[in-house]
Write a protein that holds these residues in place. Structure first.
Motif, PDB file in Angstrom:
ATOM      1  N   PRO A 542      79.746  74.787 103.575  1.00 44.78           N
ATOM      2  CA  PRO A 542      80.601  75.360 104.613  1.00 44.78           C
ATOM      3  C   PRO A 542      80.578  76.890 104.606  1.00 44.78           C
ATOM      4  O   PRO A 542      80.337  77.488 103.566  1.00 44.78           O
ATOM      5  N   PRO A 543      80.823  77.497 105.776  1.00 50.01           N
ATOM      6  CA  PRO A 543      80.711  78.954 105.898  1.00 50.01           C
ATOM      7  C   PRO A 543      81.662  79.687 104.956  1.00 50.01           C
ATOM      8  O   PRO A 543      82.752  79.200 104.641  1.00 50.01           O
ATOM      9  N   PHE A 572      75.165  83.357 107.297  1.00 48.89           N
ATOM     10  CA  PHE A 572      73.855  83.903 106.964  1.00 48.89           C
ATOM     11  C   PHE A 572      74.005  85.234 106.241  1.00 48.89           C
ATOM     12  O   PHE A 572      74.828  86.073 106.612  1.00 48.89           O
ATOM     13  N   TYR A 573      73.169  85.415 105.197  1.00 49.81           N
ATOM     14  CA  TYR A 573      73.181  86.652 104.417  1.00 49.81           C
ATOM     15  C   TYR A 573      71.747  87.131 104.213  1.00 49.81           C
ATOM     16  O   TYR A 573      70.833  86.331 104.021  1.00 49.81           O
ATOM     17  N   GLN A 574      71.584  88.440 104.226  1.00 51.82           N
ATOM     18  CA  GLN A 574      70.286  89.069 103.993  1.00 51.82           C
ATOM     19  C   GLN A 574      70.380  89.942 102.750  1.00 51.82           C
ATOM     20  O   GLN A 574      71.299  90.747 102.613  1.00 51.82           O
ATOM     21  N   SER A 575      69.424  89.800 101.837  1.00 54.26           N
ATOM     22  CA  SER A 575      69.430  90.599 100.617  1.00 54.26           C
ATOM     23  C   SER A 575      69.213  92.077 100.934  1.00 54.26           C
ATOM     24  O   SER A 575      68.410  92.437 101.798  1.00 54.26           O
ATOM     25  N   LEU A 576      69.942  92.920 100.220  1.00 54.86           N
ATOM     26  CA  LEU A 576      69.771  94.362 100.351  1.00 54.86           C
ATOM     27  C   LEU A 576      68.780  94.906  99.325  1.00 54.86           C
ATOM     28  O   LEU A 576      68.484  96.096  99.307  1.00 54.86           O
ATOM     29  N   GLU A 712      53.083  91.018  91.202  1.00 55.36           N
ATOM     30  CA  GLU A 712      54.296  90.707  91.950  1.00 55.36           C
ATOM     31  C   GLU A 712      55.492  90.712  91.012  1.00 55.36           C
ATOM     32  O   GLU A 712      55.490  90.021  89.986  1.00 55.36           O
ATOM     33  N   TYR A 713      56.499  91.502  91.382  1.00 59.03           N
ATOM     34  CA  TYR A 713      57.752  91.479  90.644  1.00 59.03           C
ATOM     35  C   TYR A 713      58.625  90.331  91.142  1.00 59.03           C
ATOM     36  O   TYR A 713      58.622  89.998  92.324  1.00 59.03           O
ATOM     37  N   GLU A 714      59.365  89.744  90.223  1.00 55.91           N
ATOM     38  CA  GLU A 714      60.385  88.761  90.575  1.00 55.91           C
ATOM     39  C   GLU A 714      61.743  89.370  90.247  1.00 55.91           C
ATOM     40  O   GLU A 714      61.931  89.939  89.178  1.00 55.91           O
ATOM     41  N   ILE A 715      62.665  89.262  91.197  1.00 51.86           N
ATOM     42  CA  ILE A 715      64.018  89.744  90.968  1.00 51.86           C
ATOM     43  C   ILE A 715      64.964  88.553  90.858  1.00 51.86           C
ATOM     44  O   ILE A 715      64.663  87.455  91.326  1.00 51.86           O
ATOM     45  N   CYS A 716      66.091  88.780  90.237  1.00 52.21           N
ATOM     46  CA  CYS A 716      67.123  87.759  90.090  1.00 52.21           C
ATOM     47  C   CYS A 716      68.442  88.353  90.547  1.00 52.21           C
ATOM     48  O   CYS A 716      68.898  89.364  90.008  1.00 52.21           O
ATOM     49  N   GLN A 717      69.039  87.770  91.583  1.00 53.77           N
ATOM     50  CA  GLN A 717      70.306  88.248  92.127  1.00 53.77           C
ATOM     51  C   GLN A 717      71.380  87.168  92.013  1.00 53.77           C
ATOM     52  O   GLN A 717      71.110  85.984  92.223  1.00 53.77           O
ATOM     53  N   GLU A 718      72.580  87.602  91.718  1.00 57.73           N
ATOM     54  CA  GLU A 718      73.701  86.669  91.674  1.00 57.73           C
ATOM     55  C   GLU A 718      74.298  86.524  93.067  1.00 57.73           C
ATOM     56  O   GLU A 718      74.461  87.499  93.798  1.00 57.73           O
ATOM     57  N   ILE A 719      74.587  85.285  93.427  1.00 60.48           N
ATOM     58  CA  ILE A 719      75.327  84.985  94.651  1.00 60.48           C
ATOM     59  C   ILE A 719      76.677  84.427  94.219  1.00 60.48           C
ATOM     60  O   ILE A 719      76.738  83.434  93.500  1.00 60.48           O
ATOM     61  N   LYS A 720      77.751  85.055  94.633  1.00 59.73           N
ATOM     62  CA  LYS A 720      79.086  84.565  94.262  1.00 59.73           C
ATOM     63  C   LYS A 720      79.910  84.451  95.539  1.00 59.73           C
ATOM     64  O   LYS A 720      80.147  85.442  96.219  1.00 59.73           O
ATOM     65  N   TRP A 721      80.313  83.230  95.860  1.00 58.04           N
ATOM     66  CA  TRP A 721      81.019  83.011  97.125  1.00 58.04           C
ATOM     67  C   TRP A 721      82.467  82.590  96.891  1.00 58.04           C
ATOM     68  O   TRP A 721      82.854  82.248  95.787  1.00 58.04           O
TER      69      TRP A 721
END
Length: 721
Positions: A542-543, A572-576, A712-721
């Motif tokens: 859910p949103p 919808f979210y776009q990574s910065l 190629e670099y790999e990044i890891c981002q946390e998503i907290k909703w």
């Protein structure tokens, strides 16, 4: 919580469950990355990890045990417990596993008795080994008063009476003796299993079966016949494993007395020197659909997670002809083209299998009770590429229809406007297309969480806590169709295309995230980690109308991909954040040796490696992948440690379109010299006796060239909703 089984399925608290098991070898993967890997497996829908305890990895020299570093079995089982992952321990003593001597230490084979026989001197050695394993895991065995302990199953031996061992009734005696040894030592768990294919002896234990889409161990260097694992059948034996190539033979137990469980469905294929087979998503996905439609009630995959052979003290530890095996394998790499690859990369099979794993996790309990009903007109010969392959899991009134029109490396016929009928053949259900390369399943007359679906051409994926049902349509039937019960008041159907469903991730708190990058969770139900090599976007339902650090809120959008269904709005979210680029000027390379056999390049990656370590320390990146594009028979990368030249990684060439990837994060804490790496590429001649599934263009009859190196670099981002 209690575990048991009957002739139909495994039971948990006397209720049917449909587990998914995935193999990972702790001794073939860095210790500091175990937790991340197990969480990746859980994100893919795996509920039980399985692992071999490989004898030669721990006691290469008699009496000198090594349970340190990535061989630390106790620590691995502890991490399984921390991750909430159940574990099936496969203690051998012989395991095969594409390892030297099938896992036996050299010293054992030099004794004055023969291994894998009923000689008491052999059992004495095994008993000592079993006791040593027990010391590592005794605190983690599941029991009624220790229900959070992870080890619920124990596999005894492997392919005994199929690949070596004793082939008559004395083999049953042998297997019972091994189980007795284990139990007397203290290995008391709910389940004891033995591999059951190809004449293997099970000693009365719960048999587990297998099924691979190809046979890289086959000694031929040509395309082999169509696999029987793409045929719906009541036959549980796999005609491929060990190159048996026969159906209806070799089962030593009463199939009716045991549930149909698997432990070795090929999650990929390990390449051999003479056969360079490439497992694709469809190859593995279609086999899985066929096994479901044939009555399987546990999906177990070997391998689900690839790895790297550890270094031996006396010899290298890979399977080889020099050590008495039929096949030569890479000295180091055990990538297996698995869903999670050698360096933790996510392969295309991961998401393909996730569709099935999500389904059986949410709806598998009812599926378990539905027997396979295979129609008489379903073809039973693997080389029949003309007739429609289909099966039911049904009680006669409700259930599923499974279709498979995919056979690896072979072209099947299209079937348009197929009239699907009830299992008794009297009532028509629906008309649909089953085109070449299609494999899917559809429900009929089933109640999904209060929504009764009478008929549809779509497949169920999962359910959400808000009552939503998630379905997806396959590629050949793009116009979705649903007929619901006439008394149905609400229609909580979220409909996606298969392409979108492949990128679905169901969270612990029952959100649905759509993202084409890896999403994993630990224990926090409202947060996740996103691993990506690009700036990623994601949608969540859910949103959640809130700011998420590092992401820009874009919009809400209806993701129901049909106008006939009510809107389901996703946020919808776009990574910065974008992964950093690599300055190519920091790379130095030169050709230092050339002959008709090989080329040797000197590579200086020290500046890039130091920059990567700095970025990783600052938590700006997760990993850096070196991508080597080369043409040749094989390649090896060497470095120096303590002044000695050592093998860093190796690779077997398979296709000009597939690059060799090496992840560098596992080397961050090792004292390795990245300033003078040596890349050796061995020549590939068009007359070499090697089966290449995807042949390169031989211009002068030979290939031996480094085409390009990228990063190629790999990044890891946390998503907290």
């Amino acid at each position: 919580m209690s575990y048991s089984f009957d002739s139909t399925s495994i039971l948990e608290n006397e209720k049917r469950i449909f587990p998914v098991m995935g193999e990972i070898h702790y001794s073939r993967y860095p210790k500091e990355l175990w937790k991340e890997s197990l969480l990746k497996m859980k994100a893919g829908g795996v509920t039980i990890a399985s692992t071999y305890v490989i004898w030669i990895h721990h006691e290469e020299i008699e009496g000198q045990y090594d349970f340190s570093g990535q061989r630390d079995l106790h620590a691995f089982v502890k991490v399984c417990k921390e991750c909430g992952m159940r574990l099936w321990l496969r203690i051998g003593p012989w395991v095969h596993a594409e390892v030297r001597n099938g896992g036996f230490p050299d010293w054992l084979l030099k004794k004055d008795f023969k291994a894998r026989t009923n000689d008491e001197r052999y059992f004495d050695c095994v008993e000592i080994w079993y006791k040593r394993i027990f010391e590592e895991v005794k605190d983690f065995l599941y029991s009624e008063d220790k229900k959070d302990n992870p080890i619920i199953g124990l596999q005894i031996e492997n392919e005994f009476g199929h690949c070596g061992g004793l082939y008559d009734e004395s083999g049953e005696v042998h297997m019972k003796r091994l189980q007795e040894l284990a139990i007397n030592i203290g290995f008391k768990v709910p389940f004891y299993t033995a591999t059951g294919w190809g004449g293997a002896r099970t000693g009365g234990m719960l048999p587990v079966m297998g099924g691979y889409c190809d046979a890289p161990w086959d000694q031929r260097t040509c395309k082999i016949e169509a696999s029987g694992n793409y045929i719906f059948t009541y036959e549980r034996n796999d005609h491929n494993i060990g190159s048996d190539f026969g159906l209806g033979e070799g089962i030593t137990f009463d199939s009716k007395a045991f549930p149909y469980l698997t432990a070795e469905l090929g999650g990929g294929l390990q390449m051999t020197k003479h056969r360079r087979t490439i497992a694709r998503a469809g190859d593995i996905g279609a086999v899985s659909i066929v096994k479901l439609g044939s009555g399987v009630n546990l999906l177990g995959y070997y391998m689900y997670h690839g790895g790297t052979n550890p270094q031996g003290k006396l010899t290298s530890l890979e399977e080889s002809k020099a050590s008495g095996s039929l096949n030569d394998l890479p000295l180091s790499s055990y990538d297996f083209n698995a869903p999670v690859k050698e360096y933790g990369q996510i392969y295309e099979t991961f998401n393909e299998l996730k569709l099935i794993f999500y389904f059986v996790r949410d709806f598998g309990s009812e599926l378990c009770s539905l027997p396979a009903l295979i129609p008489e007109d379903n073809p039973l010969k693997p080389d029949n590429l003309k007739d429609l392959r289909y099966s039911y899991r049904s009680d006669g009134k409700k259930g599923y229809v499974f279709f498979n029109n995919y056979v690896r490396l072979y072209q099947t016929c299209d079937h348009k406007n197929v009239e699907v009928k009830m299992p008794d053949g009297k009532e028509s259900l629906i008309k649909l297309n089953v085109l070449s390369k299609d494999y899917f399943f559809i429900p009929f007359n089933l109640d999904f969480n209060g929504t009764k679906v009478i008929k549809t051409n779509c497949s169920p994926l999962c359910k959400l806590d808000d009552g939503s049902l998630v379905f997806y349509s396959n590629f050949s039937n793009k116009e979705p169709y649903f007929e619901l019960d006439k008394e149905q008041k609400d229609c909580n159907l979220l409909l996606l295309t298969k392409e979108t469903a492949l990128n679905c991730w169901k969270t612990l708190d029952s959100h649905l995230i759509l993202c084409d990058s890896l999403i994993i969770q630990d224990k926090d139900k409202s947060s996740a980690l996103l691993y990506s090599r690009k700036a990623s976007s994601f949608a969540i339902y859910p949103p959640v109308k809130k700011e998420i650090e590092g992401f820009k809120y874009c919009e809400e959008k209806n993701m129901n991909q049909s106008k006939n269904f009510k809107p389901y709005n996703f946020s919808f979210y776009q990574s910065l954040i974008e992964p950093p680029s690599v300055d190519r000027s920091l790379v130095k390379q030169e050709l230092i040796e050339e002959s008709d056999r090989k080329k040797v390049y000197r590579l200086d990656l020290s500046l890039i490696f130091e920059d990567f370590k700095k970025k990783k320390e600052e938590k700006k990146v997760s990993d850096l992948f070196v991508k080597l594009f080369y043409l040749g028979e094989s390649a090896s990368l060497y470095t120096k440690k303590d002044g000695k030249r050592i093998l860093l990684a190796d690779n077997l060439f398979s296709s000009p379109d597939i690059c060799w990837e090496i992840g560098l994060k596992r080397f961050v804490n090792e004292a390795l010299d990245f300033s003078s790496l040596e890349l050796e590429i061995n020549n590939l001649n068009e007359k070499d006796q090697i089966y290449l599934e995807e042949k390169p263009d031989f211009t002068d009859g030979n290939l031996c060239n480094l085409k390009q190196i990228t990063f190629e670099y790999e990044i890891c981002q946390e998503i907290k909703w």
